[in-house]
Design a protein around this motif. Sequence first.
Motif, short mmCIF file in Angstrom:
data_model
loop_
_atom_site.label_atom_id
_atom_site.label_comp_id
_atom_site.label_asym_id
_atom_site.label_seq_id
_atom_site.Cartn_x
_atom_site.Cartn_y
_atom_site.Cartn_z
N ILE A 71 1.31 -1.03 -0.09
CA ILE A 71 -0.20 0.27 -0.04
C ILE A 71 0.94 1.63 0.10
CG2 ILE A 71 -1.76 0.99 1.05
CD1 ILE A 71 -3.00 -1.00 -0.36
N ASP A 72 1.98 1.73 0.52
CA ASP A 72 3.15 2.24 1.38
C ASP A 72 3.46 2.46 -0.66
OD1 ASP A 72 2.39 2.66 3.51
OD2 ASP A 72 3.99 2.27 4.50
N SER A 73 4.55 1.72 -0.83
CA SER A 73 4.26 1.68 -2.47
C SER A 73 3.70 2.42 -3.59
CB SER A 73 5.04 0.14 -2.83
OG SER A 73 5.35 0.54 -4.20
N MET A 74 2.74 1.69 -3.70
CA MET A 74 1.39 2.30 -4.57
C MET A 74 1.62 3.23 -3.92
SD MET A 74 -0.96 -0.90 -5.51
CE MET A 74 -1.94 -0.77 -3.87
N ARG A 75 0.82 4.48 -3.12
CA ARG A 75 0.93 5.14 -2.68
C ARG A 75 1.85 6.57 -3.30
NH1 ARG A 75 0.10 4.42 2.22
NH2 ARG A 75 -2.19 4.25 2.68
N GLU A 76 3.48 6.07 -2.96
CA GLU A 76 4.22 6.36 -3.28
C GLU A 76 4.32 6.81 -4.21
OE1 GLU A 76 9.27 6.48 -2.89
OE2 GLU A 76 8.19 4.51 -3.02
N GLY A 77 4.39 5.42 -5.71
CA GLY A 77 3.98 6.75 -7.12
C GLY A 77 2.94 7.51 -7.17
N ILE A 78 1.78 7.20 -6.80
CA ILE A 78 0.71 8.59 -7.23
C ILE A 78 1.16 9.32 -6.33
CG2 ILE A 78 -1.77 9.10 -6.50
CD1 ILE A 78 -1.72 5.86 -6.30
N SER A 79 1.32 8.94 -5.22
CA SER A 79 2.16 10.87 -4.84
C SER A 79 2.50 11.99 -5.18
CB SER A 79 2.14 10.70 -3.27
OG SER A 79 3.50 10.00 -3.23
N TYR A 80 3.58 11.45 -5.80
CA TYR A 80 4.63 11.71 -6.86
C TYR A 80 3.87 12.19 -8.03
CZ TYR A 80 8.75 12.70 -9.67
OH TYR A 80 9.62 13.69 -10.41
N ILE A 81 3.22 11.63 -8.70
CA ILE A 81 2.64 12.70 -9.85
C ILE A 81 1.76 13.52 -9.30
CG2 ILE A 81 1.05 11.91 -11.62
CD1 ILE A 81 1.41 8.70 -11.77
N PHE A 82 1.20 13.37 -8.65
CA PHE A 82 0.08 15.15 -8.02
C PHE A 82 0.94 15.49 -7.52
CE2 PHE A 82 -3.62 11.62 -7.86
CZ PHE A 82 -3.85 12.13 -8.07
N ARG A 83 2.02 15.30 -6.94
CA ARG A 83 2.96 16.23 -6.99
C ARG A 83 4.36 17.70 -8.06
NH1 ARG A 83 5.79 12.96 -3.20
NH2 ARG A 83 7.14 12.91 -4.13
N THR A 84 3.97 16.52 -9.30
CA THR A 84 4.39 16.71 -10.37
C THR A 84 3.34 17.40 -11.51
OG1 THR A 84 6.48 14.85 -9.70
CG2 THR A 84 6.57 16.45 -12.28
N LYS A 85 3.63 18.48 -11.24
CA LYS A 85 1.94 19.36 -12.29
C LYS A 85 2.91 18.79 -13.71
CE LYS A 85 0.59 20.90 -7.93
NZ LYS A 85 -0.52 20.06 -7.88
N GLU A 86 3.26 19.28 -14.07
CA GLU A 86 3.40 19.00 -15.17
C GLU A 86 3.02 17.32 -16.02
OE1 GLU A 86 7.36 21.34 -14.11
OE2 GLU A 86 5.99 19.75 -13.58
N ILE A 87 3.62 16.18 -15.20
CA ILE A 87 3.36 15.09 -15.29
C ILE A 87 1.76 15.11 -15.26
CG2 ILE A 87 2.83 12.72 -14.78
CD1 ILE A 87 6.06 12.94 -13.39
N LEU A 88 1.55 15.58 -14.46
CA LEU A 88 -0.24 15.35 -14.16
C LEU A 88 -0.74 15.77 -15.31
CD1 LEU A 88 -2.62 14.14 -12.38
CD2 LEU A 88 -2.42 16.91 -10.71
N GLY A 89 -0.87 16.90 -15.14
CA GLY A 89 -0.79 17.52 -16.65
C GLY A 89 -0.99 17.11 -17.94
N ALA A 90 -0.30 16.03 -17.84
CA ALA A 90 -0.07 15.67 -19.31
C ALA A 90 -0.94 14.59 -19.75
CB ALA A 90 1.68 15.64 -19.81
#
Length: 411
Positions: A214-233
Amino acid sequence: MISFTPLETLKNVEFRNLLTGRFFIVLAFRMLATLLGWWVYQLTKDPFSIGLIGLSEVIPAVSCALYAGHVIDMNEKKRLLLICNYAYIFLIGLLLIPAFFNVEMHFTGHQITYFIYTVIFFTGIARAFIGPIVPSMIPKIVKKDNLPNAVTLNQAAFLVSSVCGHAIGGFLIGYFGIKWTLLVIISLIFIASLFFFQLNKQYSEYKKENINVIDSMREGISYIFRTKEILGALCLDMFAVLFGGAVAMIPVYATDILKVGAEGFGLLNAASDIGSMCIITMLSIIPLRKNQGKILLAVVTGFGLCIIGFGLSTWYWLSFMFLVLSGMLDGISVVIRGTIVQLKTPDHIRGRVLSVNSIFIMSSNEMGQFESGLSAKLLGVVRSVIFGGTMTVLIALIVGSTNPKLRKMQY
């Protein structure tokens, strides 16, 4: 400025093996998609039944994607790639039963259709794993300076195989029938495995650590939401392709509107990929040097306008050209998005980030197929395509106005 050296990248034997294996497996997948859309529509004569193919695959694929990313990051990647490869061979092989023994076993059209949906449901599980594995292996094979080039070449191989898959699939269906086309598809996936066998093993950096799933999956999701360029794309990709999935209705256009048969269907189905292949070739020679974020927003807007044009057209070659142009614009978008995701993602969470990326891709393409089928049933085929193109334009405008980091993105 990152260097762009295609010859140096292609001298890498391991990268060539990965690229060639992916070429054959994508070729098979595109032929399969072409075959299934045609097969199911011939069995049911219902556009909504085509949409259910996408829904059958996207539900397990999206449901398993986050866990797949954890598994990819925590395990040896070559072994996982081969397991998924052979799982596809087995599952697609099951489709040979109704294809070869339909008369002897007295299958009805609805029975074959539901059997297809069931098989595709299980391929969706395999797809959740195989989708992120190949791109997650690339940064360990090529130098960082050559990564944008490798992403472009990887996408070029994808598009060439996609074009060939759509076109060859249509021609094989027209001249040799569904069952022999299925045999060709299975053979191509096996050939892909021969190239994947030659890859070096890629072990996890977390091999000796006890990582909570669970922590592993959460880490990947949280990184995307912190990185606006990736999230927007990714948001741009998901929603634009979700509503712009006119390709799903091509069997209906080919059969009932343009009346061009299986051969014309195969070429029409390949049109957008032909456009993408042309633009990817050009980008390999003349790469985008600046303002990639603004270009991304502009080409997605243009893509939506092309879908509207395709929806309105009743002339085969005009429809073909609209799809070619949409493919060219989408090809630019794919290169920019892929490069942003690769450059902005650290190695240790690459599998998880790419798995989330695969959720966006799978949900956009397969849910787009379902959305197109549902819209066609509710609005009619032509109006549903026009609606999808209009929504694509609106999505591009909304993302562009709400995500300044993506708008200003350059690499």
